[in-house]
Scaffold this active site. Structure first.
Site, mmCIF file in Angstrom:
data_model
loop_
_atom_site.group_PDB
_atom_site.id
_atom_site.type_symbol
_atom_site.label_atom_id
_atom_site.label_comp_id
_atom_site.label_asym_id
_atom_site.label_seq_id
_atom_site.Cartn_x
_atom_site.Cartn_y
_atom_site.Cartn_z
ATOM 1 N N CYS A 167 0.858 -1.185 0.000
ATOM 2 C CA CYS A 167 0.000 0.000 0.000
ATOM 3 C C CYS A 167 0.895 1.236 0.000
ATOM 4 O O CYS A 167 2.060 1.152 -0.376
ATOM 5 C CB CYS A 167 -0.998 -0.013 1.161
ATOM 6 S SG CYS A 167 -0.292 0.163 2.818
ATOM 7 N N ASP A 195 -8.217 3.748 1.110
ATOM 8 C CA ASP A 195 -7.308 4.098 2.203
ATOM 9 C C ASP A 195 -8.122 4.710 3.344
ATOM 10 O O ASP A 195 -8.705 5.784 3.175
ATOM 11 C CB ASP A 195 -6.255 5.083 1.712
ATOM 12 C CG ASP A 195 -5.132 5.285 2.706
ATOM 13 O OD1 ASP A 195 -5.294 4.920 3.889
ATOM 14 O OD2 ASP A 195 -4.085 5.815 2.301
ATOM 15 N N ARG A 226 -3.576 -0.505 5.237
ATOM 16 C CA ARG A 226 -4.168 -1.561 4.404
ATOM 17 C C ARG A 226 -3.294 -2.801 4.258
ATOM 18 O O ARG A 226 -3.752 -3.921 4.524
ATOM 19 C CB ARG A 226 -4.508 -1.006 3.019
ATOM 20 C CG ARG A 226 -5.547 0.093 3.078
ATOM 21 C CD ARG A 226 -5.731 0.784 1.755
ATOM 22 N NE ARG A 226 -4.531 1.569 1.432
ATOM 23 C CZ ARG A 226 -4.318 2.141 0.264
ATOM 24 N NH1 ARG A 226 -5.203 2.001 -0.720
ATOM 25 N NH2 ARG A 226 -3.223 2.853 0.041
#
Length: 163
Positions: free
Chosen positions: A17, A129, A23
């Site tokens: 990420c 996100d 994440r």
């Protein structure tokens, strides 16, 4: 279908990420647990990283950790790392969380894909996100991660020499 392993009987998955604090570490923790539950943890390794190095060495975001902890996972071992080109050589599969991450790691390829390409609900979508939002964003990410990880583990069972 997943790409073949580079080493017989072993498989390495990288999750990527932006900062490696929300994440990809959530996916990392869930995937390691699901692999252990499936009896694949001795043959499949997992790593995660971010395309930016701002958080190098830091634990995951406290909200991500709290969401995992509340769901029965152990987030305590995570420390942020930064992606570099060697990850392509060292991993059989690189799964990224969004289109920006995909571009940052060099674009799609045989061994580089979107994490949610395996999502049975919304294949190919980005994992949003949650960093700038509230707790509900982390819970939404966990739901996406869990179902996509289940599909990934099922695919890993089909890789010759792993089951």
């Amino acid at each position: 279908m997943l790409p073949a392993p580079r080493t017989e009987g072993r498989y390495a998955v990288a999750l990527v990420c932006l900062g490696n604090i929300c994440r990809s570490p959530m996916a990392h923790v869930v995937l390691e647990q699901r692999l252990a539950d499936a009896g694949l943890d001795d043959r499949v390794t997992v790593a995660s990283s971010g395309t930016g190095g701002w958080h190098e060495g830091d634990p995951m975001d406290r909200r991500a950790a709290a969401t995992l902890d509340a769901a029965g996972y152990d987030p305590s071992r995570h420390r942020a790392r930064t992606f570099d080109s060697s990850w392509h050589r060292d991993h059989d599969l690189v799964l990224v969380m969004d289109e920006d991450n995909l571009r940052d790691v060099g674009g799609p390829g045989d061994r580089t894909r979107m994490f949610r390409d395996l999502d049975p609900v919304d294949p190919g979508a980005a994992v949003p996100d949650p960093y700038y939002g509230g707790d509900d964003g982390f819970e939404e990410v966990l739901r996406m991660v869990e179902r996509t990880t289940d599909a990934l583990v099922a695919e890993l069972h089909r890789v010759p020499g792993l089951s």
